[in-house]
Design an enzyme around this catalytic site. Structure first.
Site, mmCIF file in Angstrom:
data_model
loop_
_atom_site.group_PDB
_atom_site.id
_atom_site.type_symbol
_atom_site.label_atom_id
_atom_site.label_comp_id
_atom_site.label_asym_id
_atom_site.label_seq_id
_atom_site.Cartn_x
_atom_site.Cartn_y
_atom_site.Cartn_z
ATOM 1 N N ASP A 43 0.791 -1.253 0.000
ATOM 2 C CA ASP A 43 0.000 0.000 0.000
ATOM 3 C C ASP A 43 0.819 1.296 0.000
ATOM 4 O OD1 ASP A 43 -1.928 -1.945 0.261
ATOM 5 O OD2 ASP A 43 -2.682 -1.273 2.195
ATOM 6 N N LYS A 103 -6.577 -4.876 -3.039
ATOM 7 C CA LYS A 103 -7.184 -5.539 -1.878
ATOM 8 C C LYS A 103 -8.224 -4.610 -1.249
ATOM 9 C CE LYS A 103 -3.412 -4.349 1.342
ATOM 10 N NZ LYS A 103 -4.155 -3.574 2.318
ATOM 11 N N CYS A 124 -2.013 -2.412 7.927
ATOM 12 C CA CYS A 124 -1.983 -3.374 6.815
ATOM 13 C C CYS A 124 -0.744 -4.266 6.823
ATOM 14 C CB CYS A 124 -2.144 -2.646 5.486
ATOM 15 S SG CYS A 124 -3.827 -2.014 5.293
HETATM 16 C C1 C5J Z 1 -3.026 0.608 5.606
HETATM 17 C C2 C5J Z 1 -4.775 1.792 6.755
HETATM 18 N N1 C5J Z 1 -2.535 0.385 4.385
HETATM 19 N N2 C5J Z 1 -3.960 2.212 7.713
HETATM 20 N N3 C5J Z 1 -4.301 1.096 5.698
HETATM 21 O O1 C5J Z 1 -2.363 0.411 6.600
HETATM 22 O O2 C5J Z 1 -5.944 2.044 6.793
#
Ligand code: C5J
Length: 222
Positions: A22, A127, A160
């Protein structure tokens, strides 16, 4: 060799993959999902350079490299109402912002930051959840490639990255989280999240840093 014998770290490149979680504009740049939740997005940017170093070493070693993006369909049909309702601020997932609709696939903010652009042939997984195994074909891709060990980078450490490492651990993968290549809006959460992984003899994984992992990849590729 097992990652338990991590001094010096040795990696089997044929069964190891790098997964970068991400590293999207929506989390790392102003006006996206991270900012919408009230976070200082500049705190995540320290992970970019270590991720670049990891990417270069992993590419040179011929590793499977997987990139993930968190986000939703434009009609939000894959977003649980509970997730859509959270946040507390005036903006929500799907609302328009300076980088397009927030956390929506195909919008500029949903893209990976240009510094870490995937190379042709590197799988990019979309995702809908926090974990990279949930409702994706990650398990299939890893099984088909004979992967047993994951080097894990990306954001955020306690959300994540953690969720993905926990999912991977339960599926029998060895996970090595690269401490300076992951990042959080909350330095204390970052520190504790890394400590949680390795507590109790590596309760669900291992932690190293990009210098050691890159050195191990360079040794393995020589
Ligand atoms: C991730 C989030 N990628 N913090 N998403 O950690 O909402």
């Amino acid at each position: 060799m097992s990652l338990l014998d991590a001094e010096p770290l040795r990696l089997d490149v044929s069964s190891t993959a790098l997964i970068i979680i991400d590293m999207q504009r929506d989390f790392l740049e102003p006006g996206g999902f991270g900012a919408m939740l009230g976070n200082d997005v500049s705190l995540l940017r320290s992970a970019i350079a270590p991720c670049q170093a990891l990417l270069a070493a992993a590419r040179a070693a011929g590793l499977l490299i997987i990139h993930t993006r968190e986000g939703h369909r434009p009609d939000l049909s894959d977003a649980p109402p509970s997730k859509l309702a959270r946040g507390g601020g005036p903006k929500h997932i799907g609302d328009p912002g300076p980088m397009g609709r927030i956390l929506i696939r195909g919008e500029p903010g949903h893209g990976i930051v240009p510094e870490l652009a995937p190379a042709p042939g590197e799988p990019v997984l979309d995702k809908p959840g926090k974990g990279a195994f949930y409702q994706t074909d990650l398990a299939l891709i890893l099984a088909n490639a004979g992967i047993r060990t994951l080097l894990v980078a990306g954001v955020t450490t306690e959300v994540c990255v953690h969720t993905t490492v926990r999912e991977a651990n339960d599926r029998g993968y060895e996970c090595m989280v690269v401490s300076d290549a992951v990042g959080s809006y909350f330095p204390e959460f970052h520190r504790v999240a890394l400590a949680m992984i390795t507590a109790q003899g590596g309760i669900f994984g291992w932690v190293s840093d990009s210098a050691r992992v890159c050195a191990a990849l360079t040794r393995a590729a020589a």
